[in-house]
Design an enzyme around this catalytic site. Structure first.
Site, PDB file in Angstrom:
ATOM      1  N   THR A 212       0.811  -1.218   0.000  1.00 55.93           N
ATOM      2  CA  THR A 212       0.000   0.000   0.000  1.00 55.93           C
ATOM      3  C   THR A 212       0.845   1.268   0.000  1.00 55.93           C
ATOM      4  O   THR A 212       1.898   1.313   0.606  1.00 55.93           O
ATOM      5  CB  THR A 212      -0.923   0.049   1.241  1.00 55.93           C
ATOM      6  OG1 THR A 212      -1.649  -1.150   1.342  1.00 55.93           O
ATOM      7  CG2 THR A 212      -1.871   1.228   1.210  1.00 55.93           C
ATOM      8  N   ARG A 240     -12.701  -9.251  -1.415  1.00 55.33           N
ATOM      9  CA  ARG A 240     -12.307  -8.658  -0.132  1.00 55.33           C
ATOM     10  C   ARG A 240     -11.875  -7.199  -0.372  1.00 55.33           C
ATOM     11  O   ARG A 240     -11.089  -6.900  -1.252  1.00 55.33           O
ATOM     12  CB  ARG A 240     -11.155  -9.443   0.479  1.00 55.33           C
ATOM     13  CG  ARG A 240     -10.637  -8.900   1.826  1.00 55.33           C
ATOM     14  CD  ARG A 240      -9.458  -7.971   1.667  1.00 55.33           C
ATOM     15  NE  ARG A 240      -8.858  -7.570   2.938  1.00 55.33           N
ATOM     16  CZ  ARG A 240      -7.893  -6.673   3.047  1.00 55.33           C
ATOM     17  NH1 ARG A 240      -7.408  -6.080   1.983  1.00 55.33           N
ATOM     18  NH2 ARG A 240      -7.414  -6.345   4.225  1.00 55.33           N
ATOM     19  N   VAL A 241     -12.432  -6.294   0.405  1.00 55.06           N
ATOM     20  CA  VAL A 241     -12.035  -4.893   0.330  1.00 55.06           C
ATOM     21  C   VAL A 241     -11.411  -4.541   1.671  1.00 55.06           C
ATOM     22  O   VAL A 241     -11.959  -4.884   2.725  1.00 55.06           O
ATOM     23  CB  VAL A 241     -13.253  -3.995   0.020  1.00 55.06           C
ATOM     24  CG1 VAL A 241     -12.891  -2.528   0.140  1.00 55.06           C
ATOM     25  CG2 VAL A 241     -13.779  -4.289  -1.385  1.00 55.06           C
ATOM     26  N   GLY A 242     -10.262  -3.879   1.635  1.00 57.43           N
ATOM     27  CA  GLY A 242      -9.561  -3.538   2.876  1.00 57.43           C
ATOM     28  C   GLY A 242      -9.920  -2.150   3.372  1.00 57.43           C
ATOM     29  O   GLY A 242     -10.972  -1.594   3.042  1.00 57.43           O
TER      30      GLY A 242
HETATM   31  N1  ASP Z   1      -3.988  -1.998   4.344  1.00 54.91           N
HETATM   32  C1  ASP Z   1      -3.951  -2.844   3.193  1.00 54.91           C
HETATM   33  C2  ASP Z   1      -5.189  -3.703   3.183  1.00 54.91           C
HETATM   34  O1  ASP Z   1      -5.546  -4.198   4.236  1.00 54.91           O
HETATM   35  C3  ASP Z   1      -2.773  -3.765   3.082  1.00 54.91           C
HETATM   36  C4  ASP Z   1      -1.419  -3.248   3.486  1.00 54.91           C
HETATM   37  O2  ASP Z   1      -1.243  -2.052   3.687  1.00 54.91           O
HETATM   38  O3  ASP Z   1      -0.480  -4.072   3.612  1.00 54.91           O
HETATM   39  O4  ASP Z   1      -5.721  -3.918   2.136  1.00 54.91           O
END
Ligand code: ASP
Length: 360
Positions: A212, A240-242
């Site tokens: 990210t 899946r949405v983060g």
């Molecule tokens: N925050 C991102 C998500 O959960 C992943 C990450 O930053 O590693 O999609």
């Protein structure tokens, strides 16, 4: 003793320690900073300025400040900044070249928030479009909605002339294949017998990186905007949405206060609305770093199920926060110490600021 009993005893100890370090004060609100393992201290920078996640944010902050110094808008600046990572095949956590979901499909999440108008736009699980942050901006500016996902987001991007392309690079596909082939001994996939063919050595150098990119900017008129863009959790479930496209979770901006954003385990931010919490803590007078540490503390307090806890009762994952306020003060924190940092650019150049942390 069963693992869960062990965790809950250690966890009680851990919470007691935090409370003791805070001089016996209630954990939230108002935990004294002495409770934290490391406090790095906020630093002040001059507008126009931009911050971003430390491991991949240098090109983005450079670009954002260059755009603003040439008279461009802060929102244009930070979006053009993160577009560099979105297009970079070597950044396997964002855009083109991102690690795919469990089916081998790259699905991207992104959001933008304009702290001047309090408007936000986001896309979730978007396929085949290299620059989801640009699509998120159009959701904000050209619709009455805040979040479009999946097929609807793709249709909207097509409507605005975005070109569809294959985002899965060979490197990301090979990594996904290696994951799939080593997942279980009880399925029909297995890895090559010759270890030299494995991509794992390449992967190891990358594995320590969290995914990210988050970036926020402050212009000379006090305008503050934020964006977060990602390919999300590696091998996630399709759909899946983060936290990245969810305002309040993966980013938040309010020109009257400041901005915050995050990388790391998105579910923790979705469940604690961490970026909103950070901006609200800054509104109450916390410095950016103090506010980021409060978000770490909130997650640590609220994480109490055994599958998410180490044997010592502390969370077994990491989350990083990056924040700036309207005075140009910058600070960040991570839940667990991993040497995290943030990149900051201002007219004097690019700087690295260490993140404070809650847990060793
Ligand atoms: N925050 C991102 C998500 O959960 C992943 C990450 O930053 O590693 O999609």
């Amino acid at each position: 003793m069963k693992r869960s009993e062990h965790s809950s005893n250690s966890r009680r100890e851990f919470l007691k320690k935090l409370t003791a370090a805070a001089g016996g004060a209630a954990l939230t609100p108002g935990l004294a900073c002495s409770a934290y393992s490391r406090v790095s201290g906020d630093q002040i920078f001059e507008a126009p300025m931009a911050i971003a996640s430390g491991f991949n944010g240098e090109p983005a902050v450079n670009k954002a400040v260059e755009v603003m110094q040439n008279g461009g808008d802060v929102l244009d600046g930070i979006i053009q900044g993160v577009n560099i990572q979105e297009a970079d095949p070597d950044d396997m956590t964002v855009g083109y070249g991102g690690v795919p979901n469990e089916k081998g499909v790259v699905q991207l999440d992104a959001a933008v928030m304009d702290g001047r108008t309090h408007q936000a736009g986001s896309v979730g699980a978007l396929e085949n479009i290299m620059h989801p942050s640009k699509v998120a901006r159009l959701v904000m500016e050209r619709t009455d909605h805040s979040l479009l996902v999946g097929e609807g987001a793709l249709r909207f991007a097509r409507m605005h002339g975005f070109k569809e392309e294959n985002l899965l690079t060979d490197r990301a596909r090979e990594r996904w294949l290696e994951w799939k082939e080593t997942l279980s001994d009880d399925d029909n996939y297995f890895p090559p017998s010759d270890d030299n063919n494995s991509s794992s050595s390449l992967w190891k150098e990358f594995e320590s990186h969290h995914g990210t990119i988050h970036s926020s900017g402050l212009d000379t008129n006090g305008g503050i905007c934020a964006t977060t863009t990602t390919s999300g959790l590696f091998y996630k479930m399709p759909g899946r949405v983060g936290d990245s496209p969810i305002t309040g979770a993966g980013l938040f901006a309010d020109t009257n206060v400041g901005a915050a954003g995050s990388t790391g385990r998105g579910e923790a931010n979705l469940q604690n609305l961490s970026s909103f919490l950070i901006v609200e803590r800054m509104r109450l007078g916390d410095s950016p770093e103090e506010a980021c540490l409060k978000a770490c503390e909130r997650i640590a307090e609220n994480t109490n199920i055994s599958r998410l806890l180490d044997d010592d009762g502390t969370p077994n994952f990491n989350v990083r926060f990056y924040a700036l306020n309207r005075d140009g003060a910058v600070g960040g924190a991570e839940l667990r110490s991993s040497g995290g940092s943030m990149k900051v650019a201002d007219p004097s150049g690019v700087h690295e600021v260490e993140l404070a942390y809650l847990l060793e």
